[in-house]
Design an enzyme around this catalytic site. Sequence first.
Site, PDB file in Angstrom:
ATOM      1  N   GLN A 178       2.251  -5.779  -3.423  1.00  0.00           N
ATOM      2  CA  GLN A 178       2.550  -5.779  -1.976  1.00  0.00           C
ATOM      3  C   GLN A 178       3.879  -5.064  -1.713  1.00  0.00           C
ATOM      4  O   GLN A 178       4.222  -4.169  -2.459  1.00  0.00           O
ATOM      5  CB  GLN A 178       2.567  -7.201  -1.394  1.00  0.00           C
ATOM      6  CG  GLN A 178       1.188  -7.852  -1.321  1.00  0.00           C
ATOM      7  CD  GLN A 178       0.829  -8.602  -2.578  1.00  0.00           C
ATOM      8  OE1 GLN A 178       1.625  -9.318  -3.130  1.00  0.00           O
ATOM      9  NE2 GLN A 178      -0.393  -8.436  -3.044  1.00  0.00           N
ATOM     10  N   ASP A 216       0.812  -1.224   0.000  1.00  0.00           N
ATOM     11  CA  ASP A 216       0.000   0.000   0.000  1.00  0.00           C
ATOM     12  C   ASP A 216       0.843   1.270   0.000  1.00  0.00           C
ATOM     13  O   ASP A 216       0.438   2.287   0.565  1.00  0.00           O
ATOM     14  CB  ASP A 216      -0.962   0.036   1.207  1.00  0.00           C
ATOM     15  CG  ASP A 216      -1.778  -1.222   1.302  1.00  0.00           C
ATOM     16  OD1 ASP A 216      -2.236  -1.689   0.253  1.00  0.00           O
ATOM     17  OD2 ASP A 216      -1.938  -1.752   2.416  1.00  0.00           O
ATOM     18  N   HIS A 252      -4.735  -1.324  -6.511  1.00  0.00           N
ATOM     19  CA  HIS A 252      -4.079  -0.111  -6.998  1.00  0.00           C
ATOM     20  C   HIS A 252      -5.142   0.927  -7.275  1.00  0.00           C
ATOM     21  O   HIS A 252      -6.104   0.641  -7.985  1.00  0.00           O
ATOM     22  CB  HIS A 252      -3.359  -0.367  -8.322  1.00  0.00           C
ATOM     23  CG  HIS A 252      -2.242  -1.340  -8.204  1.00  0.00           C
ATOM     24  ND1 HIS A 252      -1.201  -1.157  -7.348  1.00  0.00           N
ATOM     25  CD2 HIS A 252      -2.008  -2.494  -8.850  1.00  0.00           C
ATOM     26  CE1 HIS A 252      -0.367  -2.163  -7.477  1.00  0.00           C
ATOM     27  NE2 HIS A 252      -0.836  -2.995  -8.367  1.00  0.00           N
TER      28      HIS A 252
HETATM   29  P1  IMP Z   1      -2.630 -12.637   1.433  1.00  0.00           P
HETATM   30  O1  IMP Z   1      -1.709 -12.000   0.443  1.00  0.00           O
HETATM   31  O2  IMP Z   1      -4.085 -12.393   1.110  1.00  0.00           O
HETATM   32  O3  IMP Z   1      -2.313 -14.065   1.666  1.00  0.00           O
HETATM   33  O4  IMP Z   1      -2.395 -11.895   2.840  1.00  0.00           O
HETATM   34  C1  IMP Z   1      -1.182 -12.030   3.582  1.00  0.00           C
HETATM   35  C2  IMP Z   1      -0.824 -10.720   4.276  1.00  0.00           C
HETATM   36  O5  IMP Z   1      -0.432  -9.767   3.314  1.00  0.00           O
HETATM   37  C3  IMP Z   1      -1.980 -10.075   5.070  1.00  0.00           C
HETATM   38  O6  IMP Z   1      -1.460  -9.414   6.194  1.00  0.00           O
HETATM   39  C4  IMP Z   1      -2.532  -9.058   4.089  1.00  0.00           C
HETATM   40  O7  IMP Z   1      -3.192  -7.993   4.737  1.00  0.00           O
HETATM   41  C5  IMP Z   1      -1.247  -8.599   3.408  1.00  0.00           C
HETATM   42  N1  IMP Z   1      -1.454  -8.118   2.043  1.00  0.00           N
HETATM   43  C6  IMP Z   1      -1.701  -8.839   0.942  1.00  0.00           C
HETATM   44  N2  IMP Z   1      -1.809  -8.054  -0.130  1.00  0.00           N
HETATM   45  C7  IMP Z   1      -1.596  -6.813   0.295  1.00  0.00           C
HETATM   46  C8  IMP Z   1      -1.534  -5.541  -0.349  1.00  0.00           C
HETATM   47  O8  IMP Z   1      -1.658  -5.402  -1.577  1.00  0.00           O
HETATM   48  N3  IMP Z   1      -1.290  -4.482   0.449  1.00  0.00           N
HETATM   49  C9  IMP Z   1      -1.079  -4.597   1.790  1.00  0.00           C
HETATM   50  N4  IMP Z   1      -1.122  -5.749   2.439  1.00  0.00           N
HETATM   51  C10 IMP Z   1      -1.369  -6.847   1.695  1.00  0.00           C
END
Ligand code: IMP
Length: 426
Positions: free
Chosen positions: A226, A14, A42
């Site tokens: 990410q 983010d 995004h």
């Molecule tokens: P997952 O990617 O859905 O498996 O989530 C794993 C961790 O990554 C969690 O803490 C999510 O909140 C974080 N996360 C996944 N994608 C994003 C993103 O695009 N921005 C911020 N945090 C993310």
Amino acid sequence: MTQCTCVVGLQWGDEAKGKIVDLLAEEHDIVVRFNGGANAGHTVVADGRVHKLSLIPTGILRSEVTSVIANGVVIYPPRFLEEVAQLEASGIIVGQRLLVSDRAHVIFPYHLEEEKAGAGCAAEVIGTTGRGVGPCYQDKVGRISAIRVAELLDADHLRRRLEEIVPRKNRLLQALGAGTSMFCAEELACEYAAYGERMRSYVADTVRYLHQALQQGRRILFEAAQGTLLDVDHGTYPFVTSSHSSAAGLWSGSGVPATRVGRIVGVVKAYSTRVGAGPFPTELDDAIGEKIRQTGREYGTVTGRPRRCGWFDAVAVRYAAAVSGATELAVMLLDVLSELEQVAIGVAYELDGERIDYMPATSVQLARCRPVLEWLPGWKRDLGSVRRPEDLPGAARRYLDRLSQLVGLPVRLASVGPDRRQTIRW
Ligand code: IMP
């Protein structure tokens, strides 16, 4: 000018990378996404219109750019098709400007169920986004139950694969106590073969495409989804995502060797945020944290969850910059701090009574770290209309200089608002 550039987040995601990718896309012919799935969000404001993309690279907003979803990405076809439809409804012609790797892996509804099934599941413990990303990568590494995009294009083959996989998945879900009705292989095969037909014109051998493009001298921009601190190897494990979200993911996730990439733009916020669980030493659980959340509209693009907010953590960013090989910094959302009397930077940690200037390797240790803060005066001036470095208030310049010094990289860009024009370049 280098032929390949990578944009990577140096915090927990983010960091407003979408805006940087959108700006840099102007100087590139191809934009490539190489990791993650629809867990990313995004938001780009272009010509007064707000575009929210999850899976499709933001390069799609530039008519002269080709966007590539490379092999390292996991794709949920209904989401992909929905984003294409949304773009076309807002007048953006996608056509041949979007390519999807035939080697990318496919998310099925049973992945979504797996993610939320049972007590102590990833959704609960890690605070995942619920998009089936983790279970799909688990299948990719396990190999037996994974399906790639190319397999959606052969209906008979797809049916045979799902006839093997779905009974296994149903047994697993039952054992996990998932409250869903069981999946039917035949129905899923029909549904996904239909998606395959709708996606067919986008599917390509993107590894070959990218290498041909390199030979032709075309300029390529890679965007990591990410942030580096969520990388499955280098992040705050296990509170991470399931892919390589540092610049390290570029090589395996696209098939383009990192030796081709001359510029790596490390994107940071002027403060820190994190969604989901996991250690966060500079977190502000107070009125200032709430103020940053409100001013920065710090709510997840994908899940709408309030983001945890805190001061800029120079220790964590220095580590992330090293792991991702960042060559410069882009500091985003500087305007969000404008109303504060004073601003702080985490310059070191205190771990069990000892001052350290590095990130400990485990989340257990990081959770015990207390930040050592350095305070600087705030600038108390709206920055939204500043366009040149020399027009920044002295205190804002000093803040950026200190970040740069602590991380050990030059600040080449600062963002003072969501619009493309609200950007200061050095
Ligand atoms: P997952 O990617 O859905 O498996 O989530 C794993 C961790 O990554 C969690 O803490 C999510 O909140 C974080 N996360 C996944 N994608 C994003 C993103 O695009 N921005 C911020 N945090 C993310």
